[in-house]
Design a protein around this motif. Structure first.
Motif, mmCIF file in Angstrom:
data_model
loop_
_atom_site.group_PDB
_atom_site.id
_atom_site.type_symbol
_atom_site.label_atom_id
_atom_site.label_comp_id
_atom_site.label_asym_id
_atom_site.label_seq_id
_atom_site.Cartn_x
_atom_site.Cartn_y
_atom_site.Cartn_z
ATOM 1 N N PHE A 282 14.973 1.345 59.766
ATOM 2 C CA PHE A 282 14.679 0.928 61.131
ATOM 3 C C PHE A 282 15.968 0.542 61.850
ATOM 4 O O PHE A 282 17.046 0.544 61.256
ATOM 5 C CB PHE A 282 13.706 -0.257 61.116
ATOM 6 C CG PHE A 282 12.409 0.025 60.410
ATOM 7 C CD1 PHE A 282 11.497 0.924 60.946
ATOM 8 C CD2 PHE A 282 12.101 -0.584 59.202
ATOM 9 C CE1 PHE A 282 10.298 1.204 60.296
ATOM 10 C CE2 PHE A 282 10.912 -0.315 58.542
ATOM 11 C CZ PHE A 282 10.006 0.585 59.091
ATOM 12 N N THR A 283 15.838 0.194 63.122
ATOM 13 C CA THR A 283 17.021 -0.257 63.865
ATOM 14 C C THR A 283 16.738 -1.627 64.480
ATOM 15 O O THR A 283 15.603 -1.957 64.813
ATOM 16 C CB THR A 283 17.369 0.699 65.023
ATOM 17 O OG1 THR A 283 16.307 0.658 65.977
ATOM 18 C CG2 THR A 283 17.557 2.122 64.556
ATOM 19 N N SER A 284 17.804 -2.400 64.599
ATOM 20 C CA SER A 284 17.697 -3.702 65.255
ATOM 21 C C SER A 284 19.025 -4.006 65.929
ATOM 22 O O SER A 284 20.052 -4.116 65.247
ATOM 23 C CB SER A 284 17.370 -4.789 64.228
ATOM 24 O OG SER A 284 17.320 -6.049 64.878
ATOM 25 N N ASP A 285 19.007 -4.084 67.232
ATOM 26 C CA ASP A 285 20.194 -4.472 67.991
ATOM 27 C C ASP A 285 21.423 -3.652 67.577
ATOM 28 O O ASP A 285 22.481 -4.203 67.293
ATOM 29 C CB ASP A 285 20.452 -5.981 67.771
ATOM 30 C CG ASP A 285 21.348 -6.545 68.866
ATOM 31 O OD1 ASP A 285 21.569 -5.848 69.871
ATOM 32 O OD2 ASP A 285 21.829 -7.684 68.697
ATOM 33 N N GLY A 286 21.246 -2.339 67.496
ATOM 34 C CA GLY A 286 22.373 -1.460 67.181
ATOM 35 C C GLY A 286 22.629 -1.240 65.703
ATOM 36 O O GLY A 286 23.393 -0.354 65.332
ATOM 37 N N ASP B 6 17.672 -16.169 68.007
ATOM 38 C CA ASP B 6 16.617 -15.319 68.580
ATOM 39 C C ASP B 6 15.351 -16.148 68.800
ATOM 40 O O ASP B 6 14.513 -16.255 67.908
ATOM 41 C CB ASP B 6 16.324 -14.155 67.625
ATOM 42 C CG ASP B 6 17.549 -13.295 67.388
ATOM 43 O OD1 ASP B 6 18.080 -12.757 68.374
ATOM 44 O OD2 ASP B 6 17.981 -13.169 66.225
ATOM 45 N N PRO B 7 15.189 -16.711 69.996
ATOM 46 C CA PRO B 7 14.106 -17.683 70.214
ATOM 47 C C PRO B 7 12.697 -17.096 70.124
ATOM 48 O O PRO B 7 11.726 -17.853 70.004
ATOM 49 C CB PRO B 7 14.378 -18.213 71.620
ATOM 50 C CG PRO B 7 15.261 -17.214 72.269
ATOM 51 C CD PRO B 7 16.062 -16.578 71.169
ATOM 52 N N ASP B 8 12.568 -15.761 70.147
ATOM 53 C CA ASP B 8 11.258 -15.145 69.907
ATOM 54 C C ASP B 8 11.329 -14.161 68.742
ATOM 55 O O ASP B 8 10.514 -13.247 68.634
ATOM 56 C CB ASP B 8 10.769 -14.425 71.172
ATOM 57 C CG ASP B 8 10.452 -15.426 72.284
ATOM 58 O OD1 ASP B 8 9.468 -16.169 72.139
ATOM 59 O OD2 ASP B 8 11.233 -15.487 73.267
ATOM 60 N N GLY B 9 12.334 -14.323 67.876
ATOM 61 C CA GLY B 9 12.514 -13.411 66.755
ATOM 62 C C GLY B 9 13.423 -12.251 67.135
ATOM 63 O O GLY B 9 13.775 -12.074 68.316
ATOM 64 N N ARG B 10 13.839 -11.494 66.136
ATOM 65 C CA ARG B 10 14.741 -10.368 66.367
ATOM 66 C C ARG B 10 13.975 -9.053 66.221
ATOM 67 O O ARG B 10 13.356 -8.784 65.188
ATOM 68 C CB ARG B 10 15.893 -10.423 65.355
ATOM 69 C CG ARG B 10 16.856 -9.278 65.533
ATOM 70 C CD ARG B 10 18.159 -9.524 64.828
ATOM 71 N NE ARG B 10 18.912 -8.275 64.776
ATOM 72 C CZ ARG B 10 20.138 -8.165 64.326
ATOM 73 N NH1 ARG B 10 20.781 -9.232 63.865
ATOM 74 N NH2 ARG B 10 20.743 -6.997 64.311
ATOM 75 N N ASP B 11 14.029 -8.236 67.274
ATOM 76 C CA ASP B 11 13.199 -7.035 67.316
ATOM 77 C C ASP B 11 13.720 -5.941 66.391
ATOM 78 O O ASP B 11 14.930 -5.736 66.272
ATOM 79 C CB ASP B 11 13.130 -6.505 68.747
ATOM 80 C CG ASP B 11 12.303 -7.419 69.647
ATOM 81 O OD1 ASP B 11 11.606 -8.302 69.107
ATOM 82 O OD2 ASP B 11 12.357 -7.242 70.876
ATOM 83 N N VAL B 12 12.773 -5.240 65.773
ATOM 84 C CA VAL B 12 13.064 -4.119 64.889
ATOM 85 C C VAL B 12 12.289 -2.918 65.416
ATOM 86 O O VAL B 12 11.067 -2.990 65.567
ATOM 87 C CB VAL B 12 12.636 -4.440 63.438
ATOM 88 C CG1 VAL B 12 12.736 -3.209 62.554
ATOM 89 C CG2 VAL B 12 13.477 -5.585 62.875
ATOM 90 N N GLY B 13 13.028 -1.836 65.704
ATOM 91 C CA GLY B 13 12.372 -0.630 66.200
ATOM 92 C C GLY B 13 12.481 0.496 65.197
ATOM 93 O O GLY B 13 13.187 0.387 64.194
ATOM 94 N N THR B 14 11.771 1.584 65.458
ATOM 95 C CA THR B 14 11.883 2.730 64.562
ATOM 96 C C THR B 14 13.082 3.579 64.973
ATOM 97 O O THR B 14 13.687 3.367 66.032
ATOM 98 C CB THR B 14 10.618 3.607 64.595
ATOM 99 O OG1 THR B 14 10.596 4.286 65.867
ATOM 100 C CG2 THR B 14 9.360 2.770 64.432
ATOM 101 N N LEU B 15 13.406 4.555 64.128
ATOM 102 C CA LEU B 15 14.534 5.453 64.416
ATOM 103 C C LEU B 15 14.268 6.279 65.665
ATOM 104 O O LEU B 15 15.191 6.859 66.230
ATOM 105 C CB LEU B 15 14.789 6.386 63.224
ATOM 106 C CG LEU B 15 15.290 5.692 61.944
ATOM 107 C CD1 LEU B 15 15.475 6.720 60.836
ATOM 108 C CD2 LEU B 15 16.583 4.938 62.198
#
Lengths: 326, 303
Positions: A237-241, B194-203
């Motif tokens: 996955f990716t997170s902040d670069g 990260d006051p609401d957590g750190r976002d994780v996205g897909t590729l």
């Protein structure tokens, strides 16, 4: 000798495990009562009775996993599974749900109760609660503990502990994870499946093979390269670069070399994951671990693991047993 | 139906927490569960805020409970759990091991991180002293209806997840620390950034998950905005609102307006979308097909 508890997804795998030296085999019924509810796997009540007869004749035990959380309004299905396990002559049932444990203690008091890893009992207080409230005799420890913590737990409890030593590796506290149902609607707790194949789709895109679960991309691999199964928590996955395996690499657990330490920590039984695996795989792994527990009992060093090729080319890890994993 | 505010999942500065509960005391919610749920390492930084927050909330007429940690493994964490009993408030059990410290029959609340999936479990907990039960967010409406009815039969209110990023998993491993190439023991409290957590996205750039220390959340904010009538019909007695860093008092007010019929579900959803972190809503655990789905216009599902 430490008890070796081995997986069987089918009657054939159960026979293979027993013949390869399993002290105990765990298996489940072919329905949503067990946490490996995969198509083509598992046992009818008749299969189970035959399996128990086969195992007992060879000095092995059969533990029946009824370790999903009964659906509201449908508890009788799980209650029948308990009755069927007792009727088949099972040596123990492996349970996770409080309501089902209470029912088992009340209606099937003579049926030995083990606490499933799905109950996530991660400290002596939780274990002592399950022991005193429901007469649980053995606890399968969640894969969140170090060997030292396991030793400390064993000093404060009166029941046996069983730990995973080989196979798939959950990185989340099991029985407390709804990642799979967030992406697919199907979860280990409710449906006995995680990252189910029914929701996996592969697509060739440019030079990549994309693997998706419930529409979410879990990883992309170059065409022709080996592509691991898209298990959600092992995805890229990716997170902040940053891009990578944010939760866990596609690894599997191999704690062979920790067996002497686990014995010293007071662990009674070693569990091998893999009820979805083939009979041939089960036989190989069981043979290797039987040799390892015999070596441990005799005070000999652990055999070098021969199992690397069985982990599908994946890296092996000792997971949470080493504190640095955290 | 009324509103419960659950414990804050995130690592905020003590002053931020002080202001948060001061504002909450003035908001139209009936009760609040507070305390450290996610990581025992954070607690020393804000523990001293708890008594004042409790007092402010109680003075404003709200019921208050103290949550247990979600995952108790260390000796110090067991001690913290035992110490919860000293404060003369109901404990909200979010790890079953907390029960060992609660005498049989003494009242407690059950939080959404305890696996209450069926009537047998619900009844056992009530016999043991449970006086409020918040169900796990994963349940479908059919299951919620059966359990809410079972709770009513026993005289115990049943509440459901109403608003907030969903607590999907908890681990021994700290993902915030891992993202910074650190181990949990040397995390340097990076989750506080990260006051609401750190976002994780897909590729492929799909919004997916959010990490918060050892906890994994949904990136979408689950909201029962469109489901209030279904839940009232099922006999659910309260919605649980989970704190977020911005606009939370306004969010509480908006849900209160929704419950009193001043605004519609669509109105509430439209109000929420610009206020929630990341701007996506979900309600798919209740009505399918998957937790990430949204039953209204627009979609949180991956495309």
């Amino acid at each position: 000798m430490m008890e070796l508890v081995c997986p069987a997804g089918t009657p054939a795998a159960l026979r293979a495990a027993v013949e390869a030296g399993a002290h105990a085999v765990y298996c489940g019924f072919a329905d949503e009562t067990n946490a490996r509810n995969f198509p083509g796997l598992n046992f009818t009540p008749e299969d189970m009775a035959e399996a128990v007869t086969f195992a007992h004749a060879r000095g092995a035990k059969v533990l029946v996993a009824i370790n999903t959380f009964p659906r509201a309004g449908a508890e009788p299905l799980w209650h029948r599974a308990l009755a069927n396990a007792e009727a088949a002559g099972a040596d123990a049932v492996i349970l996770a749900d409080i309501g089902l444990l209470a029912h088992a203690a009340d209606r099937h008091p003579a049926l030995r109760r083990h606490l499933s890893v799905q109950a996530a009992a991660a400290n002596p207080d939780a274990i002592n609660l399950y022991a005193s409230a429901f007469g649980v005799r053995r606890v399968v420890l969640p894969r969140v503990l170090t060997v030292q913590e396991i030793a400390a737990i064993n000093r404060e409890i009166d029941v046996e502990t069983e730990v995973f030593v080989f196979g798939g590796l959950c990185v989340m506290a099991e029985g407390r994870c709804s990642l799979s149902s967030y992406a697919t609607g199907k979860s280990p707790n409710m449906n006995g499946v995680c990252s189910p194949a029914s929701h996996v789709a592969y697509a060739e895109e440019g030079r990549d093979l994309a693997a998706r679960l419930g529409g979410f991309t879990i990883h992309r691999t170059p065409k022709g390269a080996p592509a691991p199964y898209p298990t959600l928590c092992k995805g890229c996955f990716t997170s902040d670069g940053q891009t990578g395996h944010i939760f866990e690499d596609p690894v599997s657990l191999d704690a062979t070399q920790l067996i002497p330490e686990l014995a010293k920590a007071g662990v009674s039984a070693l569990k091998i994951e893999g009820r979805q695996r083939s009979r041939a795989y089960v036989a190989q792994v069981v043979r290797a671990f039987r040799a390892a527990v015999e070596a441990q009992a005799a005070g000999r060093p652990m055999p070098e693991t021969m199992l690397a090729r069985l982990t599908e080319g994946q890296k092996a890890t000792t997971g949470a047993y080493a504190k640095t994993w955290r | 139906m009324d509103l419960t505010v659950g414990p804050n999942f995130f690592f905020w500065e003590a002053e931020t927490i002080r202001a948060f509960y001061r504002d909450l005391a003035a908001s139209p919610v009936a009760r609040v569960s507070l305390g450290e749920l996610v990581c025992s390492k954070r607690l020393p930084f804000w523990r001293d805020e708890i008594p004042a927050a409790v007092e402010a909330l109680q003075t404003a007429g709200k019921e208050v409970a103290l949550t247990s940690l979600a995952l108790v493994t260390l000796k110090r964490e067991r001690k913290l759990t035992a110490d919860l009993m000293d404060l003369d408030l109901p404990v909200e059990v979010n790890d079953l091991s907390a029960l060992i410290h609660i005498p049989e029959g003494q009242a407690f609340w059950v939080g959404p991180l305890v696996n209450v999936y069926n009537e047998g479990t619900l009844r056992w907990l009530i016999r043991r002293g449970a006086r409020r039960i918040c169900l796990p967010p994963e349940l479908t409406l059919d299951s919620v209806a059966v359990l809410a009815q079972a709770g009513r039969d026993e005289g115990v209110p049943v509440e459901v997840w109403g608003h907030g990023r969903l607590p999907l998993a908890i681990s021994a491993r700290c993902y915030h620390a891992r993202l910074h190439d650190r181990a949990k023991d040397s995390c340097q409290f990076v989750c506080g950034e990260d006051p609401d957590g750190r976002d994780v996205g897909t590729l492929d750039g799909q919004r997916f998950l959010t990490v918060n220390g050892v906890q994994t959340l949904s990136q979408s904010t689950a909201s029962m905005a469109l489901k209030v009538e279904d839940l009232q019909g099922a006999g659910v007695s309260a919605l649980r609102l989970s704190p977020q860093s911005r606009d939370f008092a306004a969010i509480c007010g908006a849900y209160a307006d929704r419950l009193s019929g001043k605004i519609s579900g669509a109105d509430l959803a439209a109000m929420l979308r610009p206020m929630v972190p990341g701007g996506t809503l979900s309600d798919g655990f209740l009505s399918g097909p998957a937790g990430a789905a949204w039953s209204g216009e627009g979609t949180a599902a991956p495309r």
